[in-house]
Design an enzyme around this catalytic site. Structure first.
Site: not given
Ligand code: E4P
Length: 218
Positions: A83
């Site tokens: 990522k």
């Molecule tokens: C997933 O890949 C993201 O990092 C995550 O869904 C972010 O979620 P949040 O906005 O609730 O922190």
């Protein structure tokens, strides 16, 4: 539509995976910090539970650092998906790692223009954050609709739309209606998808009526 689980909690992942509903996992530095555990160990353990892509986020923000971390993380297991943030260096890292045959999830996407760049950089997944857009008064689902529509104009684009920052079952259903490929769900939201008050009410009545028969099936 594929469901990923958005957590670093391996007990939750193990429990949810037993339903057969889990197609992958996403983590981020915040979720890892919440575990209080070693990042590499958590990723290794998740990869031993789930066969699908497990997103592990780089901590570096410069190109060389992202490449070094991405190459280290992908050694953990064959299903690690690196990522990277949607920055200029993140796009370069996406291109380099994708060219090396590594799955890449480009995260922190907040515009259709960013999503188009990620696809051109060879991303396996683009992660538009719907909840965080809603939080600032924008419309997160409108972004999903735009990205799905734009990607569908170009058959050569293989990048999958991974709906992230999901806060409710409504986000999931709206994303499915739009044809998004994947939604990554906090465990709580995945469990909420199974709930309906009429299911609980109906089951309670069936249990009561069955007891009144005095019968047993086994
Ligand atoms: C997933 O890949 C993201 O990092 C995550 O869904 C972010 O979620 P949040 O906005 O609730 O922190």
């Amino acid at each position: 539509m594929k469901f990923f689980v958005d957590t670093g909690d391996v007990d939750e992942i193990r429990d949810l995976d037993a339903t057969g509903l889990v197609d992958g996992v996403t983590t981020n530095p915040t979720l890892i910090a919440q575990t209080g555990r070693n990042f590499l160990e958590v990723v290794e353990e998740i990869c031993s539970i789930v066969d699908g892509p497990v997103s592990a986020e780089v901590a570096a923000t410069d190109l060389d650092g992202m490449l070094a971390e991405g190459r280290r993380l992908r050694e953990i297991a064959g299903n690690v998906c690196i990522k990277v943030p949607l920055t200029w260096d993140g796009l370069k890292a996406c291109k380099a790692l994708s060219d090396e045959g590594t799955q890449v999830n480009v995260t922190l996407c907040f515009s259709a223009a960013q999503a188009l760049l990620a696809a051109k950089a060879g991303a396996t997944f683009i992660s538009p954050f719907v909840g965080r857009l809603d939080d600032i008064g924008a419309d997160g689902m409108e972004l999903i609709s735009d990205v799905v529509e734009i990607y569908s104009q170009y058959p050569a684009i293989t990048t999958e739309v991974l709906v992230a920052s999901v806060r409710s079952p409504n986000h999931v259903i709206d994303a499915a209606r739009m044809g998004a490929h994947v939604a990554t769900l906090p465990p709580k939201v995945l469990r909420q998808l199974a709930l309906h008050p009429l299911t609980d009410k109906g089951l309670a009545a069936f249990v009561k009526d069955w007891a009144s028969t005095g019968q047993k099936i086994v």
